[in-house]
Motif scaffolding. Structure first.
Motif, short mmCIF file in Angstrom:
data_model
loop_
_atom_site.label_atom_id
_atom_site.label_comp_id
_atom_site.label_asym_id
_atom_site.label_seq_id
_atom_site.Cartn_x
_atom_site.Cartn_y
_atom_site.Cartn_z
N GLY A 100 0.81 -1.20 0.00
CA GLY A 100 0.00 0.00 0.00
C GLY A 100 0.85 1.26 0.00
N PHE A 101 0.16 2.41 -0.06
CA PHE A 101 0.82 3.71 -0.14
C PHE A 101 0.07 4.74 0.68
CE2 PHE A 101 1.70 1.61 -4.16
CZ PHE A 101 3.05 1.84 -4.34
N THR A 102 0.83 5.67 1.27
CA THR A 102 0.27 6.87 1.88
C THR A 102 1.38 7.90 2.01
OG1 THR A 102 -1.14 7.74 3.66
CG2 THR A 102 0.63 6.23 4.32
N ASP A 103 1.02 9.10 2.42
CA ASP A 103 1.97 10.18 2.65
C ASP A 103 1.64 10.85 3.98
OD1 ASP A 103 3.51 10.29 0.13
OD2 ASP A 103 1.59 10.81 -0.77
N LEU A 104 2.62 11.50 4.58
CA LEU A 104 2.39 12.22 5.83
C LEU A 104 1.59 13.49 5.60
CD1 LEU A 104 5.83 11.77 7.60
CD2 LEU A 104 3.71 10.51 7.99
N SER A 105 1.71 14.09 4.41
CA SER A 105 0.88 15.23 4.04
C SER A 105 0.00 14.81 2.88
CB SER A 105 1.74 16.43 3.60
OG SER A 105 0.90 17.45 3.07
N LYS A 106 -1.29 14.84 3.08
CA LYS A 106 -2.22 14.49 2.01
C LYS A 106 -2.69 15.72 1.25
CE LYS A 106 -3.01 10.89 1.20
NZ LYS A 106 -2.19 9.99 0.36
N THR A 107 -2.29 16.92 1.70
CA THR A 107 -2.74 18.15 1.04
C THR A 107 -1.59 18.90 0.36
OG1 THR A 107 -2.52 19.40 3.10
CG2 THR A 107 -4.69 18.46 2.60
N GLY A 108 -0.36 18.67 0.77
CA GLY A 108 0.78 19.36 0.17
C GLY A 108 1.26 18.67 -1.09
N ALA A 109 1.96 19.42 -1.92
CA ALA A 109 2.57 18.86 -3.13
C ALA A 109 3.81 19.68 -3.46
CB ALA A 109 1.59 18.88 -4.30
N GLY A 110 4.86 18.99 -3.86
CA GLY A 110 6.10 19.67 -4.22
C GLY A 110 7.28 19.01 -3.53
N MET A 111 8.41 19.69 -3.55
CA MET A 111 9.59 19.19 -2.86
C MET A 111 9.41 19.39 -1.36
SD MET A 111 12.62 20.29 -5.45
CE MET A 111 13.80 19.22 -4.65
N ASP A 112 10.09 18.57 -0.57
CA ASP A 112 9.90 18.61 0.88
C ASP A 112 10.00 20.01 1.46
OD1 ASP A 112 9.53 15.88 0.84
OD2 ASP A 112 11.48 15.40 1.72
N HIS A 113 10.98 20.78 1.04
CA HIS A 113 11.16 22.12 1.61
C HIS A 113 10.04 23.09 1.20
CE1 HIS A 113 13.09 22.74 -2.32
NE2 HIS A 113 12.78 24.02 -2.15
N GLU A 114 9.22 22.71 0.23
CA GLU A 114 8.11 23.56 -0.21
C GLU A 114 6.80 23.25 0.51
OE1 GLU A 114 9.28 24.19 -4.89
OE2 GLU A 114 8.25 22.33 -4.33
N ILE A 115 6.76 22.16 1.25
CA ILE A 115 5.53 21.72 1.90
C ILE A 115 5.35 22.47 3.22
CG2 ILE A 115 4.22 19.73 2.78
CD1 ILE A 115 4.87 19.59 -0.23
N ALA A 116 4.18 23.03 3.43
CA ALA A 116 3.90 23.72 4.68
C ALA A 116 3.99 22.74 5.84
CB ALA A 116 2.50 24.34 4.63
N ARG A 117 4.78 23.10 6.84
CA ARG A 117 4.99 22.22 8.00
C ARG A 117 3.66 21.77 8.62
NH1 ARG A 117 9.43 21.02 10.92
NH2 ARG A 117 10.62 22.69 9.96
N GLY A 118 2.69 22.66 8.67
CA GLY A 118 1.41 22.32 9.26
C GLY A 118 0.59 21.30 8.49
N SER A 119 0.98 20.99 7.24
CA SER A 119 0.21 20.01 6.46
C SER A 119 0.63 18.57 6.76
CB SER A 119 0.32 20.29 4.97
OG SER A 119 1.57 19.87 4.46
N PHE A 120 1.74 18.39 7.50
CA PHE A 120 2.15 17.03 7.87
C PHE A 120 1.29 16.57 9.04
CE2 PHE A 120 6.11 18.74 5.97
CZ PHE A 120 6.18 17.87 4.90
N ASP A 121 0.62 15.44 8.87
CA ASP A 121 -0.31 14.93 9.88
C ASP A 121 0.19 13.59 10.43
OD1 ASP A 121 -2.47 14.27 11.47
OD2 ASP A 121 -3.88 14.04 9.80
N VAL A 122 1.15 13.66 11.33
CA VAL A 122 1.73 12.45 11.90
C VAL A 122 0.71 11.69 12.74
CG1 VAL A 122 3.54 11.53 13.41
CG2 VAL A 122 4.08 13.37 11.78
#
Length: 185
Positions: free
Chosen positions: A80-102
């Motif tokens: 299976g697959f998932t991501d820590l941010s389901k709303t961000g897109a781009g390179m890691d440094h471009e992703i808003a910190r608040g979009s990571f949902d641990v």
């Protein structure tokens, strides 16, 4: 260094990648967020320079080389697959910190109970563990209670070419028991 919001982050959720999860999977790959290309086409690890699909096959995790548009077919292999941010897109440094949902990620994993999870970068693992990337090693991580086994893999992104190594991917294949018998390296 501050993390700025991604310019490529969609205003709505139409471009986020859907989770590919179900109960008792053998393995779940976990990224930080969709790349701009993956978000645009709706497929995991879709950038032509990304080594993900080649690494899966070369390590012996899949019986053949799949294409990004076939990602849903890996559920039949127990992957299976998932991501820590389901709303961000781009390179890691471009992703808003608040979009990571641990916390949301942990809840998904506890609900679906895969046998093993594999972070596809030290960045993703560092967000999960709350530790700097320098404090993490590639490979299998120490057990966390009843949480599934955790692996940290070198990022397959072309942007991380200087840190690429297939060995941890092969170790993962051996761990989950999917390595091809004729593969000795």
């Amino acid at each position: 260094m501050s993390i700025k919001p991604a310019a490529a982050q969609p205003a709505n959720n139409l471009h986020r990648l859907p989770d590919q999860l179900r109960a008792n999977l053998r393995l779940v790959f976990v990224g930080t967020a969709a790349s701009t290309r993956s978000a645009a086409v709706g497929h995991y690890y879709a950038h032509p320079g990304n080594r993900f699909w080649r690494a899966l096959h070369e390590a012996g995790i899949t019986p053949r080389r799949y294409r990004p548009d076939e990602f849903a077919a890996l559920l039949e292999l127990g992957i299976g697959f998932t991501d820590l941010s389901k709303t961000g897109a781009g390179m890691d440094h471009e992703i808003a910190r608040g979009s990571f949902d641990v916390a949301g990620f942990r809840a998904k994993i506890e609900r679906h109970r895969p046998k093993t999870i594999a972070f596809t970068s030290k960045k993703a693992a560092s967000l999960f563990y709350g530790r700097p990337t320098s404090a993490l090693a590639f490979g299998r991580q120490p057990q966390i209670g009843s949480f599934p086994d955790v692996f940290v893999l070198p990022s397959p992104s072309g942007a991380a070419s200087g840190h690429w190594n297939l060995r941890p991917w092969r170790e993962l294949a051996e761990w989950i028991g999917l390595a091809r018998p004729d593969e000795n390296a």
